[in-house]
Design an enzyme around this catalytic site. Structure first.
Site, PDB file in Angstrom:
ATOM      1  N   GLU A 123       4.105  -5.957   6.856  1.00 32.12           N
ATOM      2  CA  GLU A 123       3.308  -4.935   7.549  1.00 32.12           C
ATOM      3  C   GLU A 123       3.649  -4.829   9.036  1.00 32.12           C
ATOM      4  OE1 GLU A 123       2.246  -6.996   5.260  1.00 32.12           O
ATOM      5  OE2 GLU A 123       0.673  -6.110   4.027  1.00 32.12           O
ATOM      6  N   ALA A 146       0.862  -1.188   0.000  1.00 33.00           N
ATOM      7  CA  ALA A 146       0.000   0.000   0.000  1.00 33.00           C
ATOM      8  C   ALA A 146       0.894   1.232   0.000  1.00 33.00           C
ATOM      9  CB  ALA A 146      -0.871   0.000   1.253  1.00 33.00           C
ATOM     10  N   GLY A 167       0.458  -5.265   0.462  1.00 30.63           N
ATOM     11  CA  GLY A 167      -0.743  -5.265  -0.384  1.00 30.63           C
ATOM     12  C   GLY A 167      -0.466  -5.805  -1.768  1.00 30.63           C
ATOM     13  N   GLU A 178      -0.832  -9.406  -1.471  1.00 34.13           N
ATOM     14  CA  GLU A 178      -2.267  -9.678  -1.255  1.00 34.13           C
ATOM     15  C   GLU A 178      -3.033  -9.596  -2.564  1.00 34.13           C
ATOM     16  OE1 GLU A 178      -2.449  -6.766   2.008  1.00 34.13           O
ATOM     17  OE2 GLU A 178      -3.352  -8.360   3.187  1.00 34.13           O
TER      18      GLU A 178
HETATM   19  N1  T1G Z   1       4.604   3.448   0.145  1.00 32.29           N
HETATM   20  C1  T1G Z   1       5.080   4.680  -0.166  1.00 32.29           C
HETATM   21  N2  T1G Z   1       6.366   4.922  -0.519  1.00 32.29           N
HETATM   22  C2  T1G Z   1       7.196   3.862  -0.551  1.00 32.29           C
HETATM   23  C3  T1G Z   1       6.774   2.561  -0.237  1.00 32.29           C
HETATM   24  C4  T1G Z   1       5.403   2.366   0.117  1.00 32.29           C
HETATM   25  N3  T1G Z   1       4.909   1.173   0.391  1.00 32.29           N
HETATM   26  N4  T1G Z   1       7.845   1.727  -0.353  1.00 32.29           N
HETATM   27  C5  T1G Z   1       8.874   2.496  -0.732  1.00 32.29           C
HETATM   28  N5  T1G Z   1       8.497   3.768  -0.852  1.00 32.29           N
HETATM   29  C6  T1G Z   1       9.343   4.895  -1.294  1.00 32.29           C
HETATM   30  C7  T1G Z   1      10.430   5.208  -0.276  1.00 32.29           C
HETATM   31  O1  T1G Z   1       9.944   6.077   0.721  1.00 32.29           O
HETATM   32  C8  T1G Z   1      11.477   5.848  -1.168  1.00 32.29           C
HETATM   33  O2  T1G Z   1      11.017   7.173  -1.428  1.00 32.29           O
HETATM   34  C9  T1G Z   1      11.344   5.056  -2.475  1.00 32.29           C
HETATM   35  O3  T1G Z   1      10.030   4.479  -2.458  1.00 32.29           O
HETATM   36  C10 T1G Z   1      12.379   3.958  -2.610  1.00 32.29           C
HETATM   37  O4  T1G Z   1      12.288   3.157  -1.406  1.00 32.29           O
HETATM   38  C11 T1G Z   1      -2.887  -3.195   2.742  1.00 32.29           C
HETATM   39  C12 T1G Z   1      -1.379  -1.880   4.592  1.00 32.29           C
HETATM   40  C13 T1G Z   1      10.149  -1.764  -1.679  1.00 32.29           C
HETATM   41  C14 T1G Z   1      12.009  -3.067  -0.563  1.00 32.29           C
HETATM   42  O5  T1G Z   1       6.229  -2.190   3.915  1.00 32.29           O
HETATM   43  O6  T1G Z   1      10.441  -2.255   1.969  1.00 32.29           O
HETATM   44  O7  T1G Z   1       0.793  -2.978   2.115  1.00 32.29           O
HETATM   45  O8  T1G Z   1      12.986   8.399  -0.406  1.00 32.29           O
HETATM   46  O9  T1G Z   1      14.595   3.704  -0.591  1.00 32.29           O
HETATM   47  O10 T1G Z   1      15.883   0.272  -0.703  1.00 32.29           O
HETATM   48  O11 T1G Z   1      -1.871  -5.001   3.764  1.00 32.29           O
HETATM   49  O12 T1G Z   1      11.034   0.510  -0.081  1.00 32.29           O
HETATM   50  O13 T1G Z   1      12.894   7.955  -2.874  1.00 32.29           O
HETATM   51  O14 T1G Z   1      11.301   9.586  -1.827  1.00 32.29           O
HETATM   52  O15 T1G Z   1      13.241   1.831   0.445  1.00 32.29           O
HETATM   53  O16 T1G Z   1      15.119  -0.277  -3.106  1.00 32.29           O
HETATM   54  C15 T1G Z   1       3.752  -2.838   2.965  1.00 32.29           C
HETATM   55  C16 T1G Z   1       8.013  -0.887   2.151  1.00 32.29           C
HETATM   56  C17 T1G Z   1       3.045  -1.526   3.069  1.00 32.29           C
HETATM   57  C18 T1G Z   1       7.284  -2.180   1.798  1.00 32.29           C
HETATM   58  C19 T1G Z   1      12.475  -0.993  -1.884  1.00 32.29           C
HETATM   59  N6  T1G Z   1       4.934  -2.700   2.151  1.00 32.29           N
HETATM   60  N7  T1G Z   1       9.069  -0.594   1.202  1.00 32.29           N
HETATM   61  O17 T1G Z   1      13.664  -0.762  -1.135  1.00 32.29           O
HETATM   62  O18 T1G Z   1      14.134   1.612  -1.916  1.00 32.29           O
HETATM   63  S1  T1G Z   1       1.610  -1.601   4.084  1.00 32.29           S
HETATM   64  C20 T1G Z   1       6.112  -2.348   2.718  1.00 32.29           C
HETATM   65  C21 T1G Z   1      10.244  -1.293   1.234  1.00 32.29           C
HETATM   66  C22 T1G Z   1       0.549  -2.605   3.224  1.00 32.29           C
HETATM   67  C23 T1G Z   1      -1.581  -3.820   3.050  1.00 32.29           C
HETATM   68  C24 T1G Z   1      -0.689  -3.023   3.947  1.00 32.29           C
HETATM   69  C25 T1G Z   1      11.318  -0.830   0.308  1.00 32.29           C
HETATM   70  C26 T1G Z   1      11.459  -1.694  -0.959  1.00 32.29           C
HETATM   71  P1  T1G Z   1      12.118   8.357  -1.647  1.00 32.29           P
HETATM   72  P2  T1G Z   1      13.624   2.583  -0.752  1.00 32.29           P
HETATM   73  P3  T1G Z   1      14.802   0.179  -1.736  1.00 32.29           P
END
Ligand code: T1G
Length: 602
Positions: free
Chosen positions: A128, A66, A105, A108
């Site tokens: 999450e 998400a 998500g 999912e």
């Molecule tokens: N939402 C918004 N921005 C995100 C994002 C996300 N999920 N993931 C990454 N970014 C932005 C981050 O802030 C950065 O921005 C850029 O992307 C590159 O990220 C309904 C509720 C995917 C493994 O927890 O683990 O789904 O600084 O520097 O090292 O059940 O990002 O460039 O402006 O980390 O290559 C669940 C979180 C969400 C994954 C990539 N998903 N992201 O790593 O790049 S909750 C996560 C990561 C959810 C559902 C629930 C990592 C990555 P900027 P980065 P990276």
């Protein structure tokens, strides 16, 4: 078929609808993306020419979850579960083509598709829990139906990722495409499914793996969660959701999941963890750096000094795949260090002349001005092309840089401690330090899997300076006769790792009972006040950087954000009143921001 919106495209090819998502940088499920997906699926499902649907993502990864920024702030027009219902109930095969990091998500969504093809190298997971949440899109109900209760609990509570082959072995994906062109492989996979007349199988209908869990499995999961994620609410909520899945009624399980998810999303722990997620990434953004500055590649490094710090740094460089030469004039120390480090790519050198080919040399000699100036002056000659880094914990990087003819290529790299638990690298910029040197240091931090934090010059920089204040508070309480056990209990209950402030009692001191609240104030308030000084003096770029030093360097519980986040939570005027009650002077930044109604962490 037209593009659906700016981030969703729909095309038709030989009876297969291709729905392509393109929402850089990680195809996060923003409301716009979800609404576009919904419209694309409605069109594709309603088109009699479409016999199958293929869901793909452009860019570097399939949906990585998400859009964390939008959670609790902005919602899609169409509920996530309605979108999932459309996909799962499409009445024709829906295939997801996965690459990069298919997380949260994103996974999912993939699990509501009927088949999943993954490029080799794809990583999958439901992380999450790291955000103080749980998979709020059916993940706690579908995952157990594929991998079983115990494996699902492990994946959900740990938040860890599995690679494509692991996913294949447990049924999370159906086939791996070990090819460069995933799209082509996915299209031929869809054609094969159609040719075989394979049905649209729904994960929600799987039941053979959710019947076997007994109470012991859930108790073990609770014990593991308490051990690994002490004080966090999300793991316990996840376990309750998986218990609901084990009862077998899918829709009832979804209802439990939705309620538990909302509670976490509205709670303080997830707010702090989502703050920490972005704060960690924000720390790498250095104000004023030339936008086009290019970091220098570091493929060969040198370390001057084979003591514990130098050896730790050499080991960290080697673990990041960087060939490293370790120098020490003391042959015994050098050979002992070599034996202790014992990693491929290490060269031992008895003279600094071996640094000629290095891109970076870190000095780790005695933390005294003369010794450091001498080695830097020598490296200035023997490592002509290298970036020179000092590992000093407190010395003036400007003064050290003046020992060389190239102060622009001198920087401080303070490894808070070379222990693997500590993930912070303080990057200390001197007045003359070039943008290239700073950019190179931050790129190196990422390669070392450390959180790079920019620090100005001042004794103890950010971490040690503030930790010293905390240690002084602990020693003062001990000196007043407060039981060390009481201090450790209060700190542990707050969420610090147990025994972080291992303190010793003063023999013969009268014991003095101090309330838990008072002990906590004595632990946190002087530290917060020092953090405000560090901020006000410009040693830290921003409050969240100080929080990252404490969360990733000193075990401040991430679900409490950090000392600055905590100060804003309790209110700066309350902090000032507590500072004064401890007989301290509030930092000017505290006074100024409280008066202006501003937050330290803004
Ligand atoms: N939402 C918004 N921005 C995100 C994002 C996300 N999920 N993931 C990454 N970014 C932005 C981050 O802030 C950065 O921005 C850029 O992307 C590159 O990220 C309904 C509720 C995917 C493994 O927890 O683990 O789904 O600084 O520097 O090292 O059940 O990002 O460039 O402006 O980390 O290559 C669940 C979180 C969400 C994954 C990539 N998903 N992201 O790593 O790049 S909750 C996560 C990561 C959810 C559902 C629930 C990592 C990555 P900027 P980065 P990276």
């Amino acid at each position: 078929m037209p593009a659906i919106n700016e981030v969703v495209d729909l095309t038709l090819e030989d009876g297969v609808a291709l729905i392509t998502l393109d929402n850089p940088p990680v195809n996060a499920l923003s409301p716009k993306l979800m609404d576009g997906m919904h419209d694309a699926f409605v069109q594709a499902i309603g088109d009699p020419e479409v016999r199958a649907i293929l869901l793909l993502c452009a860019g570097r990864t399939f949906i990585a979850g998400a859009d964390i920024k939008a959670l609790g702030v902005e919602s899609p027009k169409v509920d996530f579960f309605e979108l999932q219902g459309k996909i799962e109930g499409a009445g024709k095969p829906v295939v997801a083509a996965l690459h990069g990091t298919c997380l949260g998500g994103g996974l999912e969504v993939a699990l509501t598709c009927h088949y999943r093809i993954a490029a080799s190298g794809t990583k999958l997971g439901l992380p999450e829990v790291n955000l103080g949440l749980l998979p709020g899109g059916g993940g706690t109900q579908r995952l157990p139906r594929i991998v079983g209760i115990a494996a699902a609990l492990d994946l959900l509570v740990s938040g860890r990722q599995v690679d494509a082959s692991g996913a294949l072995s447990v049924g999370l994906v159906d086939v791996i495409a070990d090819v460069a062109d995933l799209t082509a492989a996915a299209k031929s996979y869809v054609r094969a499914l159609l040719a075989e007349g394979r049905p649209a199988k729904r994960v929600r209908d799987l039941t053979d793996k959710i019947g076997d869990a007994d109470a012991a499995v859930f108790e073990a999961a609770r014990a593991q969660a308490e051990k690994l994620r002490h004080g966090e609410e999300a793991p316990r909520a996840i376990i309750r959701c998986v218990e609901a899945a084990a009862r077998g009624d899918f829709d009832a399980g979804i209802a439990v999941e939705r309620a538990e998810f909302q509670k976490l999303l509205d709670g303080p722990q997830s707010a702090a963890l989502r703050y920490a997620f972005f704060a960690e990434r924000q720390a790498a953004k250095v104000a004023g750096l030339a936008p086009d500055v290019q970091p220098r590649a570091v493929t060969r490094a040198g370390v001057a000094g084979a003591g514990p710090i130098g050896s730790g740094i050499a080991a960290a460089l080697l673990d990041a795949g960087i060939e490293t030469t370790l120098f020490d004039a003391d042959a015994v120390a050098l050979s002992d260090a070599g034996a202790a480090i014992d990693r491929p790519g290490l060269t031992l050198a008895g003279s600094p002349d071996h640094f000629a080919a290095c891109d970076l040399v870190v000095e780790a000699v005695a933390d005294a001005p003369e010794a450091k100036q001498a080695i830097l002056a020598e490296l200035d000659q023997t490592a002509p092309g290298a970036l020179l880094a000092t590992s000093t914990t407190h010395l003036d990087v400007d003064a050290l840089a003046r020992a060389t003819a190239r102060p622009g290529r001198v920087i401080g790299l303070h490894f808070l401690s070379s222990g693997s638990a500590n993930r912070v690298l303080e990057i200390v910029r001197g007045k003359a330090t070039s943008d290239e040197a700073v950019a190179t240091a931050f790129t190196l931090a990422r390669k070392l899997k450390r959180v790079g934090v920019l620090s100005g010059i001042g004794p103890g920089f950010i971490g040690q300076r503030s930790m010293r204040v905390l240690k002084r508070s602990v020693d003062a309480m001990i000196g007043e006769g407060v039981e060390p056990e009481a201090i450790n209990r209060v700190a542990t209950e707050f969420g610090f790792a147990a025994g972080l402030f291992v303190a010793r009692a003063v023999p013969g001191a009268m014991t003095q009972a101090l309330s838990d609240d008072k002990i906590l104030d004595r632990l946190l308030i002087p530290l917060i006040n020092e953090a405000a000084h560090i901020l006000g003096e410009g040693i830290a770029q921003r409050g969240s950087d100080i929080d990252m030093v404490w969360v990733h360097g000193y075990g401040w519980p991430a679900w409490r954000g950090g000392p600055i986040y905590h100060a804003d939570l309790i209110g700066l005027s309350v902090v000032i009143q507590k500072v004064r009650s401890l007989g301290l002077n509030p930092a000017p930044r505290l006074i100024e921001y409280a008066a202006a109604g501003r937050k330290l962490g803004e």
